[in-house]
Design a protein around this motif. Sequence first.
Motif, PDB file in Angstrom:
ATOM      1  N   VAL A  55      50.620  29.940  56.501  1.00  0.00           N
ATOM      2  CA  VAL A  55      49.751  30.424  55.429  1.00  0.00           C
ATOM      3  C   VAL A  55      48.725  31.383  56.024  1.00  0.00           C
ATOM      4  N   ASP A  56      48.617  32.566  55.473  1.00  0.00           N
ATOM      5  CA  ASP A  56      47.644  33.551  55.943  1.00  0.00           C
ATOM      6  C   ASP A  56      46.272  33.260  55.350  1.00  0.00           C
ATOM      7  N   VAL A  57      45.223  33.614  56.109  1.00  0.00           N
ATOM      8  CA  VAL A  57      43.845  33.377  55.670  1.00  0.00           C
ATOM      9  C   VAL A  57      43.052  34.675  55.835  1.00  0.00           C
ATOM     10  N   LEU A  58      42.315  35.023  54.777  1.00  0.00           N
ATOM     11  CA  LEU A  58      41.379  36.138  54.842  1.00  0.00           C
ATOM     12  C   LEU A  58      40.001  35.616  54.448  1.00  0.00           C
ATOM     13  N   SER A  59      39.025  35.884  55.280  1.00  0.00           N
ATOM     14  CA  SER A  59      37.666  35.431  54.974  1.00  0.00           C
ATOM     15  C   SER A  59      36.674  36.495  55.410  1.00  0.00           C
ATOM     16  N   GLY A  60      35.420  36.300  55.009  1.00  0.00           N
ATOM     17  CA  GLY A  60      34.356  37.198  55.415  1.00  0.00           C
ATOM     18  C   GLY A  60      34.612  38.637  55.018  1.00  0.00           C
ATOM     19  N   SER A  61      34.459  39.549  55.984  1.00  0.00           N
ATOM     20  CA  SER A  61      34.606  40.978  55.704  1.00  0.00           C
ATOM     21  C   SER A  61      36.023  41.332  55.282  1.00  0.00           C
ATOM     22  N   ALA A  62      37.022  40.597  55.766  1.00  0.00           N
ATOM     23  CA  ALA A  62      38.407  40.873  55.376  1.00  0.00           C
ATOM     24  C   ALA A  62      38.604  40.652  53.884  1.00  0.00           C
ATOM     25  N   SER A  63      38.011  39.583  53.348  1.00  0.00           N
ATOM     26  CA  SER A  63      38.109  39.324  51.912  1.00  0.00           C
ATOM     27  C   SER A  63      37.417  40.417  51.107  1.00  0.00           C
ATOM     28  N   ARG A  64      36.286  40.900  51.624  1.00  0.00           N
ATOM     29  CA  ARG A  64      35.569  41.960  50.913  1.00  0.00           C
ATOM     30  C   ARG A  64      36.382  43.248  50.875  1.00  0.00           C
ATOM     31  N   VAL A  65      37.105  43.526  51.972  1.00  0.00           N
ATOM     32  CA  VAL A  65      37.950  44.716  52.002  1.00  0.00           C
ATOM     33  C   VAL A  65      39.061  44.604  50.960  1.00  0.00           C
ATOM     34  N   VAL A  66      39.677  43.423  50.876  1.00  0.00           N
ATOM     35  CA  VAL A  66      40.714  43.208  49.872  1.00  0.00           C
ATOM     36  C   VAL A  66      40.151  43.425  48.476  1.00  0.00           C
ATOM     37  N   TRP A  67      38.967  42.891  48.227  1.00  0.00           N
ATOM     38  CA  TRP A  67      38.338  43.054  46.921  1.00  0.00           C
ATOM     39  C   TRP A  67      38.115  44.527  46.604  1.00  0.00           C
ATOM     40  N   GLU A  68      37.612  45.298  47.594  1.00  0.00           N
ATOM     41  CA  GLU A  68      37.363  46.723  47.376  1.00  0.00           C
ATOM     42  C   GLU A  68      38.664  47.466  47.068  1.00  0.00           C
ATOM     43  N   LEU A  69      39.723  47.137  47.801  1.00  0.00           N
ATOM     44  CA  LEU A  69      41.003  47.811  47.587  1.00  0.00           C
ATOM     45  C   LEU A  69      41.578  47.503  46.208  1.00  0.00           C
ATOM     46  N   VAL A  70      41.519  46.236  45.821  1.00  0.00           N
ATOM     47  CA  VAL A  70      42.058  45.858  44.518  1.00  0.00           C
ATOM     48  C   VAL A  70      41.229  46.466  43.399  1.00  0.00           C
ATOM     49  N   GLN A  71      39.910  46.493  43.586  1.00  0.00           N
ATOM     50  CA  GLN A  71      39.035  47.096  42.584  1.00  0.00           C
ATOM     51  C   GLN A  71      39.348  48.587  42.425  1.00  0.00           C
ATOM     52  N   HIS A  72      39.603  49.256  43.537  1.00  0.00           N
ATOM     53  CA  HIS A  72      39.942  50.677  43.490  1.00  0.00           C
ATOM     54  C   HIS A  72      41.271  50.891  42.762  1.00  0.00           C
ATOM     55  N   GLU A  73      42.253  50.061  43.051  1.00  0.00           N
ATOM     56  CA  GLU A  73      43.552  50.177  42.393  1.00  0.00           C
ATOM     57  C   GLU A  73      43.440  49.937  40.896  1.00  0.00           C
ATOM     58  N   SER A  74      42.614  48.965  40.522  1.00  0.00           N
ATOM     59  CA  SER A  74      42.426  48.665  39.115  1.00  0.00           C
ATOM     60  C   SER A  74      41.771  49.842  38.389  1.00  0.00           C
ATOM     61  N   ALA A  75      40.800  50.489  39.048  1.00  0.00           N
ATOM     62  CA  ALA A  75      40.132  51.643  38.445  1.00  0.00           C
ATOM     63  C   ALA A  75      41.106  52.805  38.271  1.00  0.00           C
ATOM     64  N   LEU A  76      41.988  53.012  39.246  1.00  0.00           N
ATOM     65  CA  LEU A  76      42.979  54.084  39.143  1.00  0.00           C
ATOM     66  C   LEU A  76      43.936  53.843  37.988  1.00  0.00           C
ATOM     67  N   GLN A  77      44.372  52.588  37.825  1.00  0.00           N
ATOM     68  CA  GLN A  77      45.277  52.258  36.727  1.00  0.00           C
ATOM     69  C   GLN A  77      44.613  52.521  35.385  1.00  0.00           C
ATOM     70  N   ALA A  78      43.334  52.173  35.271  1.00  0.00           N
ATOM     71  CA  ALA A  78      42.614  52.408  34.018  1.00  0.00           C
ATOM     72  C   ALA A  78      42.510  53.908  33.729  1.00  0.00           C
ATOM     73  N   GLU A  79      42.282  54.705  34.776  1.00  0.00           N
ATOM     74  CA  GLU A  79      42.188  56.156  34.598  1.00  0.00           C
ATOM     75  C   GLU A  79      43.527  56.741  34.173  1.00  0.00           C
ATOM     76  N   LEU A  80      44.621  56.253  34.764  1.00  0.00           N
ATOM     77  CA  LEU A  80      45.950  56.733  34.383  1.00  0.00           C
ATOM     78  C   LEU A  80      46.244  56.433  32.923  1.00  0.00           C
ATOM     79  N   LEU A  81      45.909  55.223  32.502  1.00  0.00           N
ATOM     80  CA  LEU A  81      46.154  54.830  31.116  1.00  0.00           C
ATOM     81  C   LEU A  81      45.367  55.717  30.155  1.00  0.00           C
ATOM     82  N   HIS A  82      44.091  55.937  30.475  1.00  0.00           N
ATOM     83  CA  HIS A  82      43.255  56.740  29.580  1.00  0.00           C
ATOM     84  C   HIS A  82      43.703  58.205  29.573  1.00  0.00           C
TER      85      HIS A  82
END
Length: 348
Positions: A98-125
């Motif tokens: 089982v892989d584990v991400l914590s601390g700054s690694a988790s924050r990086v994942v959050w930033e990447l997913v947030q960016h992807e979500s924003a791009l998808q919203a822009e494409l839809l609009h």
Amino acid sequence: MRATRPLHTPPTKVAILGAGRGGTALLDLLHQIPAIDIVGISDRDPRAPGLQRARDLHIPVVDQIDDLLQNHHTQLVLDVTGDPTMDQRLRREVRSGVDVLSGSASRVVWELVQHESALQAELLHAEKLAGIGSFAAGIAHDINNPLQLILGLAENLAEETDLHTVHEQAREIIDAVKRTTAICRDLTSYARRSAAHQQSLVDVNTKLDDALKIARYAVAFQDIEVVKLYAPDATIPGNPDELLHVFVNLITNAVQAMERGGTLTLRTMIQETVVSVQVSDTGCGIPPDLFNEIFEPFFTTKPPGKGTGLGLYNIKHVIHQMHGTIAVTSDVGVGSTFTIALPRTTPV
């Protein structure tokens, strides 16, 4: 030849530790990605905001962190507790493999997913706004008729002396203005940017009717018979603006596939856990060699300037955000049927 293609890939099983601000943000973003399945979230504080958000999204809330760590389905643990001692604990207790991400690694994942979500919203609009241009002719026709009526009645009123006639024509003017206002309201509602995480109980049948009304601005329904086969009380939790966009796209595509007329069938069906929506046409059908491409971004068979190639791609993304599936069956020269399955609300 009949071709069928269900759209489904095995998701990665993710556990979230921490239901504060970071955990709630990850929850909101990750649950929208079809390739991720959140197996549960846990927090030491039973009042943590992310726990209630998880319940709203029907994601398991696990009281004890140990129970979540021992979940045999978990493939990835995201630690956003902010607890400096959690890292050592995870090293001891997390199962091998089982892989584990914590601390700054988790924050990086959050930033990447947030960016992807924003791009998808822009494409839809962007795709929605690009499609508005195709509405111009239909809008002009539907607005011009009541405007001409208003003009004629106003000219009559300038010389009318009979009070009864004045009242009658004034009422006709009011009705014509209301029709024009309704057109503008429908289009404004359709064109607006969807609010993030806007979730409500959606009446699928009503939303299909709304989409049918809007699609008439984009394509001519000449020689098209519309058949509605609606199951009563077909309701689902979801984003009403995005679902409207999905239905407008499917209906528009179906009508465009029937250049010489045909039958458009809108059907809703209720199973135990899902509501299914079918949009069927008797048009040209989809060639088998294109079946693996129609849901890819920027793919289109329409002439230049007639399509963005984002319609079916955005449809697939929206449906997966709502934890649903989309599939298509097609016979070349006979027609196509797009079937969407969306989870039902749990009866109270």
